[in-house]
Enzyme design. Sequence first.
Site, PDB file in Angstrom:
ATOM      1  N   SER A 190       0.904  -1.117  -0.098  1.00 52.20           N
ATOM      2  CA  SER A 190       0.032  -0.096  -0.131  1.00 52.20           C
ATOM      3  C   SER A 190       0.720   1.250   0.045  1.00 52.20           C
ATOM      4  O   SER A 190       1.492   1.356  -0.804  1.00 52.20           O
ATOM      5  CB  SER A 190      -0.775  -0.088   1.173  1.00 52.20           C
ATOM      6  N   ASP A 356      -9.052  -2.854  -5.956  1.00 53.60           N
ATOM      7  CA  ASP A 356      -8.784  -3.870  -4.976  1.00 53.60           C
ATOM      8  C   ASP A 356      -9.674  -3.570  -3.592  1.00 53.60           C
ATOM      9  O   ASP A 356      -9.529  -4.151  -2.521  1.00 53.60           O
ATOM     10  CB  ASP A 356      -7.248  -3.823  -4.690  1.00 53.60           C
ATOM     11  N   HIS A 387      -7.443  -5.489  -0.871  1.00 57.50           N
ATOM     12  CA  HIS A 387      -6.224  -4.801  -0.473  1.00 57.50           C
ATOM     13  C   HIS A 387      -5.473  -5.183   0.766  1.00 57.50           C
ATOM     14  O   HIS A 387      -4.260  -5.218   0.569  1.00 57.50           O
ATOM     15  CB  HIS A 387      -6.811  -3.210  -0.374  1.00 57.50           C
TER      16      HIS A 387
END
Length: 414
Positions: A190, A356, A387
């Site tokens: 991320s 996602d 995610h």
Amino acid sequence: KQWYQRRVRGLLLCLFLVWMLQAAAAVTAPAPVVLIPGALGSQIEARLNRKTTEHFYCSKKSDWYTLWLSIPMLLGPQLYCWADNFKMEFKNGTFSNTPGVETRAYGFGKTHSLDYVDTYHVVSYMDKIVTRLMGLPGAKTDVTVRTAPYDFRYTPPSVENKAYFNRLQGLIEETYSLNSDSKVALISHSLGGLMTSTFLHGMEEEWKEKYIHSWSSLGGVFGGSPKEVKVLVSHGIISGPDWVTHRLVQRRVARTVMGNYFMLPRYPVWSKDEVLLATPNKNYTYGNMEELFRDMNVTSGAEMWKTVRDEPYIGDPGVKTYCFNGKGIPTSKSFYYKDQSKFPDEIPSTIEGDGDGTVPARSLKVCHGWASTERIYEYEGEELGGHDKMLDNPDLISAIVEIISTSSNDVEVS
């Protein structure tokens, strides 16, 4: 004499076999790993020496304690103490902690610092990845698998982030030395992907060639995410029912955090006239973001955003890169606040696109276009490609093991 010759031949044979085994181990041993987390993925500790607090029941002084994440601190009256200590200040173009609050990331350089987000081991994070890596031949705690947590509230160009990049460089170099001068594989998630690309951009090519084996980016938020717009406008950093999260308290904190502005959608991944948020009276885009901050009464919002807006680097990193992302999951694209009189406090409706579940596809796929990208891995659906859930995907973890164990020269899309 014959006896002596046999002993010498036997000794030479043993030495040869030992050399062969060491050579084979050198070829097949996995690369050492440094893990770089995303936003909210690091545990942050705080120490207090405050002159005042917003509430009489909040402590002014303390030894080191867990500021993020200790779940009990987000419940009941303690939430307001947490918010008062977690929020940031912005003065003269600089972000800083609240006066009297000192912070640090927990477990830098250790193996298990990112297994769980919280101190009670309720919210798992990278534990399945770490468990698999520590099961590989030759794995050693705090030697072959190491973590690089950071105070995710701070991003480039802050002094705190520069210090983190210096520590990250030192950790990579130390890990290289501890593992017999073996190149180090970076694995990020991320926001960690955006931090890693920016870090690598600042390193010399000779340094990257010497120390970096590869970089695996999991769900990199390279082009930013519209979800951050909602975080700043009406929600805050923690998702959940309003009666649990107290989203307007969370929002007050979120509007002070440097990292939230760093992850806003960025040009040219988003065009300057593409609507990110709409009300009955106005459409807000990248091109008029300053008006959005003004209309939601965040007087320093535009300046905070401009401080970080051009800092991320999302060009080719110059190291062998592997891109992992989810797809086919409804993901926030823009938001509509239907009642102008309640803006910006109401909960908006969401217009969705592909991604996602947190980061839109176009942001995730920035790394698809890099010349250094060796292979792209895409996983469809929430369970495999979500995610955060992708971190538990056994196929993804196996792919990482393969990457750190071998070298691939062919770009392949799966």
